[in-house]
Write an enzyme that holds these catalytic residues in place. Structure first.
Site, PDB file in Angstrom:
ATOM      1  N   GLU A 161     -19.146  -6.484 -15.111  1.00  0.00           N
ATOM      2  CA  GLU A 161     -20.298  -6.892 -14.293  1.00  0.00           C
ATOM      3  C   GLU A 161     -21.543  -6.033 -14.517  1.00  0.00           C
ATOM      4  OE1 GLU A 161     -18.544  -6.272 -10.285  1.00  0.00           O
ATOM      5  OE2 GLU A 161     -20.167  -4.850  -9.944  1.00  0.00           O
ATOM      6  N   ASP A 218     -15.765 -11.470  -6.356  1.00  0.00           N
ATOM      7  CA  ASP A 218     -17.075 -10.899  -6.038  1.00  0.00           C
ATOM      8  C   ASP A 218     -17.382  -9.752  -6.995  1.00  0.00           C
ATOM      9  OD1 ASP A 218     -19.427 -10.682  -4.290  1.00  0.00           O
ATOM     10  OD2 ASP A 218     -18.595  -8.711  -3.757  1.00  0.00           O
ATOM     11  N   CYS A 242      -7.510  -2.556  -2.935  1.00  0.00           N
ATOM     12  CA  CYS A 242      -7.199  -1.179  -3.318  1.00  0.00           C
ATOM     13  C   CYS A 242      -8.352  -0.661  -4.182  1.00  0.00           C
ATOM     14  CB  CYS A 242      -5.886  -1.127  -4.094  1.00  0.00           C
ATOM     15  SG  CYS A 242      -5.856  -2.250  -5.502  1.00  0.00           S
ATOM     16  N   PRO A 243      -8.494   0.658  -4.308  1.00  0.00           N
ATOM     17  CA  PRO A 243      -9.548   1.169  -5.194  1.00  0.00           C
ATOM     18  C   PRO A 243      -9.159   0.977  -6.660  1.00  0.00           C
ATOM     19  CG  PRO A 243      -8.259   2.976  -4.291  1.00  0.00           C
ATOM     20  CD  PRO A 243      -7.712   1.719  -3.662  1.00  0.00           C
ATOM     21  N   ASP A 263       0.877  -1.176   0.000  1.00  0.00           N
ATOM     22  CA  ASP A 263       0.000   0.000   0.000  1.00  0.00           C
ATOM     23  C   ASP A 263       0.910   1.221   0.000  1.00  0.00           C
ATOM     24  OD1 ASP A 263      -1.773   2.156   0.788  1.00  0.00           O
ATOM     25  OD2 ASP A 263      -3.166   0.628   1.511  1.00  0.00           O
ATOM     26  N   HIS A 297     -21.186  -9.515  -6.599  1.00  0.00           N
ATOM     27  CA  HIS A 297     -21.032  -8.260  -5.862  1.00  0.00           C
ATOM     28  C   HIS A 297     -21.924  -8.225  -4.612  1.00  0.00           C
ATOM     29  CE1 HIS A 297     -19.374  -3.999  -6.637  1.00  0.00           C
ATOM     30  NE2 HIS A 297     -19.607  -4.151  -5.353  1.00  0.00           N
ATOM     31  N   SER A 336     -12.732  -6.255  -4.656  1.00  0.00           N
ATOM     32  CA  SER A 336     -12.614  -4.790  -4.703  1.00  0.00           C
ATOM     33  C   SER A 336     -13.369  -4.216  -5.905  1.00  0.00           C
ATOM     34  CB  SER A 336     -11.153  -4.380  -4.711  1.00  0.00           C
ATOM     35  OG  SER A 336     -11.058  -2.993  -4.523  1.00  0.00           O
ATOM     36  N   ARG A 337     -12.723  -4.175  -7.063  1.00  0.00           N
ATOM     37  CA  ARG A 337     -13.399  -3.748  -8.285  1.00  0.00           C
ATOM     38  C   ARG A 337     -12.897  -4.616  -9.434  1.00  0.00           C
ATOM     39  NH1 ARG A 337     -16.711  -1.953  -5.610  1.00  0.00           N
ATOM     40  NH2 ARG A 337     -17.487   0.159  -5.393  1.00  0.00           N
TER      41      ARG A 337
END
Ligand code: NAD
Length: 334
Positions: free
Chosen positions: A263, A258, A205-206, A174, A295, A233-234
């Site tokens: 998506e 997830d 992380c974003p 990080d 998600h 996360s994304r």
């Protein structure tokens, strides 16, 4: 304040109605996603509430602003789907729910790790069919293995606490190292070293231009053979095609998702009677060592309560003062 809530599901509506019993806000529940086709539905609403898969690109923001919207209230922590510089140019305030339950997401992450390792998804089906054999269900002890956490903010920290409790060695990457993580014994390292050392890699992380396809052919090549990769996360932090190749070659031993980069066309809808056109997604579903949830990591009662309470509080604060502590500054994307 008058607010149009896009993409509303019945379970969210219940929470909004409960938290708005005083009738302080005039809420309009809309089922469609927010996009350029549906933005007109918000005409005359000073506040618009949107979710992670709504379209908040520049053209949609321009339509909203032209029709009188001043506030975009995200009922999510992530904001990668918002064109923040355009929102600023248009004078739109964008607020979010920065933290509602890091435990919900961290615990779901652990659910994916344990399910994949102990093959719970396969055992569930097998036992229901009267097949009580153990062939193919052998797992491994997490105790003593190395977990690599990418992003040790709110969710990454809770995950580190849980995995340290399992007796795992936890390493992390990080750019903003956290004292709470260090106090747990987490060792910070660079990304390449994390990829080389970790038996389980989890992404927290974003999604930013820096982290887009952070997991790609080159990073997978550095990982341990048989590595477990988890993304709650994304979706676009992972290059799905590269991961597909990694699974086919056996380099990736387990994959838990997830979130998925495409998506928006799939998740949160019942498509069970349709032919899904996304070949990469459908191929991923064929692997026995892949577990995908749609998600739902955030989806606990505690988290929904907090999301709705904080969202309505954000709207009230903006209505009273024109400002809000949970406003997203465009600098956050820089
Ligand atoms: P947070 O802001 O508390 O933590 C994010 C951390 O990532 C920060 O410590 C930041 O310094 C770090 N970071 C930024 N760039 C990085 C990089 N290039 N490499 C490594 N670390 C980097 O956020 P959070 O609340 O912990 O949430 C993390 C992410 O989880 C969110 O961005 C969101 O996308 C996702 N999320 C998913 C769900 C879900 O239901 N699946 C729910 C909530 C949040």
């Amino acid at each position: 304040m008058k607010m149009a809530i896009f993409n509303t599901k019945s379970y969210e509506r219940d929470f909004f109605e409960r938290h708005n019993q005083s009738g302080q806000h005039e809420l309009e529940f809309l089922e469609p996603h927010l996009d350029s086709q549906t933005a007109l539905l918000a005409a005359g609403y000073p506040a618009v509430c949107a979710f992670v898969n709504d379209d908040l690109s520049a053209p949609v923001l321009r339509q909203l602003a032209d029709n009188g919207t001043r506030l975009i209230a995200l009922r999510s922590a992530g904001f990668n789907h918002v064109d923040l510089p355009e929102a600023q140019r248009l004078g739109l305030t964008v607020v979010r729910v920065p933290a509602y339950s890091p435990h919900a997401v961290a615990e779901h992450t652990v659910a994916l790790i344990l399910s994949l390792n102990r093959k719970i998804h396969r055992a569930y089906n097998r036992v229901r069919e009267g097949n009580f054999t153990l062939h193919g269900l052998m797992g491994f002890d997490l105790h003593g293995l190395t977990a690599g956490i990418v992003g040790t903010g709110r969710i990454g920290l809770v995950l580190a606490q849980i995995l340290v409790g399992f007796g795992m060695r936890v390493i992390a990457h990080d750019p903003m190292e956290g004292d709470s993580c260090k106090a747990l014994g987490v060792q910070y390292t660079d990304l390449d070293d994390l990829f080389e050392q970790a038996d389980v890699i989890s992404l927290h992380c974003p999604l930013t231009p820096d982290t887009h396809h952070l997991i790609n052919d080159a990073s997978i090549a550095k990982m341990k053979p048989g590595v477990m990769l988890i993304n709650t996360s994304r979706g676009a932090i992972v290059d799905s095609r590269a991961v597909l190749d990694g699974l086919k070659s056996g380099k990736i031993g387990h994959l838990g998702l997830d979130v998925y980069e495409e998506e928006a066309d799939l998740f949160f809808e019942d498509l069970s009677d349709q032919v899904i056109q996304d070949d990469v997604f459908m191929r991923l579903l064929t692997f026995p060592n892949v577990l995908i949830t749609a998600h739902q990591a955030f989806f606990t009662e505690d988290a929904l309560n907090n999301i709705v309470a904080i969202t309505l509080d954000n709207v009230r604060t903006f209505e009273i003062s024109g400002r809000c502590d949970n406003e997203i500054s465009p600098d956050l994307l820089a």
